[in-house]
Structure formats: structure tokens, C-alpha cells
Scaffold this motif. Sequence first.
Motif, PDB file in Angstrom:
ATOM      1  N   PHE A  31       0.828  -1.206   0.000  1.00 22.80           N
ATOM      2  CA  PHE A  31       0.000   0.000   0.000  1.00 22.80           C
ATOM      3  C   PHE A  31       0.863   1.257   0.000  1.00 22.80           C
ATOM      4  N   GLU A  32       1.888   1.238   0.825  1.00 21.38           N
ATOM      5  CA  GLU A  32       2.721   2.437   0.906  1.00 21.38           C
ATOM      6  C   GLU A  32       3.470   2.679  -0.393  1.00 21.38           C
ATOM      7  N   ALA A  33       3.852   1.587  -1.031  1.00 15.41           N
ATOM      8  CA  ALA A  33       4.593   1.735  -2.277  1.00 15.41           C
ATOM      9  C   ALA A  33       3.707   2.262  -3.400  1.00 15.41           C
ATOM     10  N   THR A  34       2.448   1.878  -3.379  1.00  9.14           N
ATOM     11  CA  THR A  34       1.568   2.228  -4.502  1.00  9.14           C
ATOM     12  C   THR A  34       0.505   3.256  -4.134  1.00  9.14           C
ATOM     13  N   ARG A  35       0.141   3.288  -2.848  1.00  4.19           N
ATOM     14  CA  ARG A  35      -0.944   4.145  -2.377  1.00  4.19           C
ATOM     15  C   ARG A  35      -2.253   3.853  -3.103  1.00  4.19           C
ATOM     16  N   GLU A  36      -2.440   2.587  -3.427  1.00  4.83           N
ATOM     17  CA  GLU A  36      -3.681   2.173  -4.082  1.00  4.83           C
ATOM     18  C   GLU A  36      -4.341   1.069  -3.261  1.00  4.83           C
ATOM     19  N   THR A  37      -5.531   0.690  -3.667  1.00  2.10           N
ATOM     20  CA  THR A  37      -6.263  -0.336  -2.932  1.00  2.10           C
ATOM     21  C   THR A  37      -5.598  -1.705  -3.081  1.00  2.10           C
ATOM     22  N   VAL A  38      -5.375  -2.359  -1.949  1.00  2.00           N
ATOM     23  CA  VAL A  38      -4.633  -3.618  -1.911  1.00  2.00           C
ATOM     24  C   VAL A  38      -5.536  -4.736  -1.388  1.00  2.00           C
ATOM     25  N   HIS A  39      -5.428  -5.915  -2.006  1.00  2.00           N
ATOM     26  CA  HIS A  39      -6.260  -7.056  -1.623  1.00  2.00           C
ATOM     27  C   HIS A  39      -5.421  -8.266  -1.240  1.00  2.00           C
ATOM     28  N   LEU A  40      -5.972  -9.065  -0.328  1.00  2.00           N
ATOM     29  CA  LEU A  40      -5.441 -10.402  -0.065  1.00  2.00           C
ATOM     30  C   LEU A  40      -6.604 -11.372  -0.164  1.00  2.00           C
ATOM     31  N   GLY A  41      -6.442 -12.420  -0.979  1.00  2.00           N
ATOM     32  CA  GLY A  41      -7.529 -13.372  -1.158  1.00  2.00           C
ATOM     33  C   GLY A  41      -7.048 -14.798  -1.218  1.00  2.00           C
ATOM     34  N   VAL A  42      -7.944 -15.719  -0.880  1.00  2.00           N
ATOM     35  CA  VAL A  42      -7.648 -17.145  -1.002  1.00  2.00           C
ATOM     36  C   VAL A  42      -8.729 -17.788  -1.866  1.00  2.00           C
ATOM     37  N   ARG A  43      -8.391 -18.970  -2.358  1.00  2.00           N
ATOM     38  CA  ARG A  43      -9.370 -19.696  -3.155  1.00  2.00           C
ATOM     39  C   ARG A  43     -10.237 -20.556  -2.250  1.00  2.00           C
ATOM     40  N   GLU A  44     -11.509 -20.604  -2.559  1.00  2.00           N
ATOM     41  CA  GLU A  44     -12.409 -21.498  -1.848  1.00  2.00           C
ATOM     42  C   GLU A  44     -13.328 -22.084  -2.904  1.00  2.00           C
ATOM     43  N   GLY A  45     -13.065 -23.312  -3.270  1.00  2.00           N
ATOM     44  CA  GLY A  45     -13.826 -23.921  -4.350  1.00  2.00           C
ATOM     45  C   GLY A  45     -13.561 -23.177  -5.647  1.00  2.00           C
ATOM     46  N   MET A  46     -14.606 -22.739  -6.289  1.00  2.00           N
ATOM     47  CA  MET A  46     -14.447 -22.039  -7.562  1.00  2.00           C
ATOM     48  C   MET A  46     -14.560 -20.535  -7.391  1.00  2.00           C
ATOM     49  N   GLU A  47     -14.345 -20.076  -6.170  1.00  2.00           N
ATOM     50  CA  GLU A  47     -14.444 -18.642  -5.934  1.00  2.00           C
ATOM     51  C   GLU A  47     -13.221 -18.129  -5.182  1.00  2.00           C
ATOM     52  N   VAL A  48     -13.050 -16.828  -5.216  1.00  2.00           N
ATOM     53  CA  VAL A  48     -12.027 -16.194  -4.405  1.00  2.00           C
ATOM     54  C   VAL A  48     -12.715 -15.534  -3.211  1.00  2.00           C
ATOM     55  N   VAL A  49     -12.155 -15.732  -2.029  1.00  2.00           N
ATOM     56  CA  VAL A  49     -12.654 -15.088  -0.817  1.00  2.00           C
ATOM     57  C   VAL A  49     -11.614 -14.066  -0.368  1.00  2.00           C
ATOM     58  N   TYR A  50     -12.043 -12.862  -0.117  1.00  2.00           N
ATOM     59  CA  TYR A  50     -11.106 -11.816   0.287  1.00  2.00           C
ATOM     60  C   TYR A  50     -10.913 -11.816   1.800  1.00  2.00           C
ATOM     61  N   LEU A  51      -9.668 -11.849   2.210  1.00  2.00           N
ATOM     62  CA  LEU A  51      -9.354 -11.860   3.635  1.00  2.00           C
ATOM     63  C   LEU A  51      -9.028 -10.457   4.136  1.00  2.00           C
ATOM     64  N   GLU A  52      -8.483  -9.648   3.275  1.00  2.00           N
ATOM     65  CA  GLU A  52      -8.100  -8.307   3.708  1.00  2.00           C
ATOM     66  C   GLU A  52      -8.166  -7.369   2.522  1.00  2.00           C
TER      67      GLU A  52
END
Lengths: 244, 244
Positions: A90-111
Motif C-alpha cells: 500500500f505504501e509503495a503504490t498508495r492504491e487499494t490492496v487485496h489479499l484473497g484465497v481460493r475457496e472452491g471455484m471462488e475467491v474469498v477476500y481476507l483483507e
Amino acid sequence: MGGSMLDKAAVILECFSPSGGPYRLSELSERAGLPKPTVHRLAGDLVRLGWLERSGPQYRLGAKLFELGSLVPHRLDLRETALPFLQDLFEATRETVHLGVREGMEVVYLERIHGHEALRLPSRIGGSLPLTCTGVGKALLAFSGPELMEEVLSRPLPSLTPYSITDPTRLRMALEKIQVSGLAYEEQEAALDVSCIAAPVFAGGTTVAALSVAVPRSRFSPAQLAPAVRTAALGLSRVLRGSG
Amino acid sequence: MGGSMLDKAAVILECFSPSGGPYRLSELSERAGLPKPTVHRLAGDLVRLGWLERSGPQYRLGAKLFELGSLVPHRLDLRETALPFLQDLFEATRETVHLGVREGMEVVYLERIHGHEALRLPSRIGGSLPLTCTGVGKALLAFSGPELMEEVLSRPLPSLTPYSITDPTRLRMALEKIQVSGLAYEEQEAALDVSCIAAPVFAGGTTVAALSVAVPRSRFSPAQLAPAVRTAALGLSRVLRGSG
DNA sequence: CCATACTGTTCCGTGTCACGGAACAAAGTT
DNA sequence: AACTTTGTTCCGTGACACGGAACAGTATGG
């Protein structure tokens, strides 16, 4: 099926996903497909337990759920170790940052962290989206083995915007490029006017997560963002390797 | 009380708070105070619903809870609008930053961001601590009205470390200082070797939250931190005033 | 290898308590 | 004031949750 009291309670609680908004008794009754007196009784119990809250005629999800949800172990650990790297990104880009994992056929966002700019996005912490329409999703999909890839490609591809890739052949090519470069690009496939670049996170030989940075299309400059995303993903991978 | 199936399920789930760690059937049975076959059956149902997960003999909290917990409305809204200010505060200080709300006589943490340094703290997102032992807690307590203050002061004061304030008179003086200065200081009252400075967040005439920065004692320099914390809290208050 | 002490799991007769239609009350709507 | 919709209470019925007991796996250790 749909028999026990627990099932009914679960159905009621899931009425609040994904909209979360407050519902009244009748709405709940209809959405849940349960008779009104039943919902009345169960909702009362749920309120007593702190799983629902009630203000006047409105029911909403309760504090206890937040507390329990925050304790879910796999989620908690990954999030905690990932946070510093997300901060760096975030500090390097100052843009929106995501963390996600896969759950089945979808992505779930953790942060999901961001600054003051709004940037309307469909992603939400705890929420899930199709693997094929998002940067994080495509990064996860490209590195989760060929079986899953074929499975996903063999089904109709969902779309969130007119730019979402719905042609399996195009998607396959895109995924192969991702596998080669180690970076996933996405342009307006999840939300209009938003582009995204993502990278997978590895631990113990498998892909455990992916992180991304999403930016307004006008500001999208891959040359600037790519190194930052890659650095963050590699850093996180290294730490996970050390502790897991 | 302790009658219905739901109550039993709740008891089982709450066994995972606050430790969250995985439990086996017998441990659950003992902790919950329920017969083994009952726990077996209920845990099976909970797994089927996604509220618990089972790997081998281990039960842990399930993904569905994370999903539902992330939707709890009041929490979600405040967190979302507060995040940019927490980011600002983190960037200004590069120290561990907290956002918390009051719930009864405790503080519940909604967000906690930090860099690569560990900084062992008892605070955890979704977790709660006594109002009297933490910076965020004292900031909330000092600005939540005299009734609550007297209520808290009239009870035995809990302590997390030998430095926690357990003398009501001393605490009252501390709270009065906080009311005057608008900033709460805390030194090693929540964790050894950690100091903290916190500020309340107002909206609609009441105190809705507080945010803080926690630093290792060796690096604690109030003159540097105070303005940043105050700025973040005021900024958040202003935005909440505008939208709430 | 068998004894011992745990675990986790299945069984099933008993009795409880969840169930939801119907009737009632309260709050809007026309 | 007549009507509609929502929230709530009642209560007889019967489904199903209950948990002791018995069984089956699984680690310890003589």
C-alpha cells in the motif's frame, strides 16, 4: 434436509449474505422460506445468543458473529502474517490492496486496505467473487493446478462487467500468460474503470493466496506496480515458508 | 436455559473463544459441559453447515463464520470509514495502530494494523479487553458519561500486568486528565514494555470509538505521537459527522 | 502380544420441545 | 372507520433431539 432447528437458524442467518442489510420479520420469513411464527421464535433465540441484534422491527447480524468470525484460524493466521506486506504494498503504490484465497471455484477476500479514495469495487472482506473475473482470482486459478483450470474452463464463465472474459479460449490464453510471467493482469473485468495486477503467494509447494493492487484505469501503469506486487508476494511467500 | 439445540451449539462454538485453537471431540465435550454423543451429533451438524471445520480429529471454526462475521453491519461501516485514517496514522508513526469500540464494560477491537515488527500484545481483532487497562479503553471510558465511569470505578478493577491501575482513585484522576487533554496515555498497563496513546472518536454527540498507537516503551515519545493520534481521531470524527 | 485407558462412533427407547396453523393484536394504508 | 399487513401469543401434536450404554477404533506400556 432443512429439518433441524440448526438448519433453520443457518438459513435465517444466511439471509443476511451478501447484502447484510437489516430485515424485518416478514422479509426474513419470506427469504428464509419459513413460517412466520418459526422465524419469530428462532430470531428471538438468536438475539438472545448475540448472533442477531434487534432494533425496533429491524434484525441485523450480531456482535457475537463478528467475534467468532475473527477467530477462524486459517484466516486469522494468514491475515496476520500478510498484513505487513500488504502495508508495504500500500505504501509503495498508495492504491487499494487485496489479499484473497481460493475457496472452491471462488475467491474469498481476507483483507482489503485502501486510502481515502473510494474506488467502487465489488470486493469485500469475507465476500467471494468468481475466480475468473478478478486479478486475485486469476492469479489463484493459474497456479492451482490444471485440473481446477479445466474444471473452471469447462463451465459457463460468469461476468461482472461487459469486459469480463467469457470466452474459454481467451481465458486459457490469459492464464497461460499468467503462468509464464507470474503476474495476473485484469482490466475492468470486475468493475468498470478499475484495473488490477495480482501475484500468487506460495507456501509448501502450493498456492495459498494471492495479493493484488487495484487502481483507477486512468492511473494504471503496470511498469510501476508490477515490481511492488511481485516483491510483496515473494516476501510473504518467504515468511510463510519459514513458519509453515 | 441451556435447553435448546441452538444454545448447545452456541456453547460449543464459544468454546473456541478466545483461544480459537483446534479441539478434539472429548475436549469440546468437557469444555462445553455436554455429553459426548450430543457434541458429536451437533458438531457434525455444524460442520455440515460450514460453521465448524474438521480435519482428522480436530475441530476448528469454519469459513462460514468468517463470512458472516465480516458482514456485521455496524462493525463493517465503522471499520471501512476508519481504515484510511488508520493508514494515515500508521504511516505517520510506523507503529501498531488500533481501532476499538465500547461494548458494555469492555473494549472490542475492530481493526489493528502493524508493520513487520511483532510487538506482543493482548489485543486482537474481534477480541475484547477490560476498559481500564488499555489506551483505547480509557479513552472510551473517559468520554462515555459519568454513569458508566462510576459504575466501572465501583467494581474491582481487573489487571493485565502489574502496572495496570487497580486503585479507583488513581484511575479517576487519570480519566479526568484524559477528559481535559483529549488524549489517553497508557504505560505497560496492558502488556509489559508497551506504551500507548489513544484518542476518542465522536459522532452525533457521542463517543463511538477510539483509536490508538502502541509502541515499545523504549521508543515512546508522546510529543511525536500525540499530534498524529489526535489528527487521525479528529479526521475520522469529521467524516462520521458528515455521513452519520 | 495382550491388558489398559483412553478416544470416537453407533444404537435406540424415551420424553421433550420444536413446530406452525389459527387466532389475536398492533401498526400502517386507503 | 374498513381494510391490509405485520408482529405476537397460544397450544395440541408428533417429530426428533437426547444421552446412557454398548461398541469400536487408537495410543501407551508393561
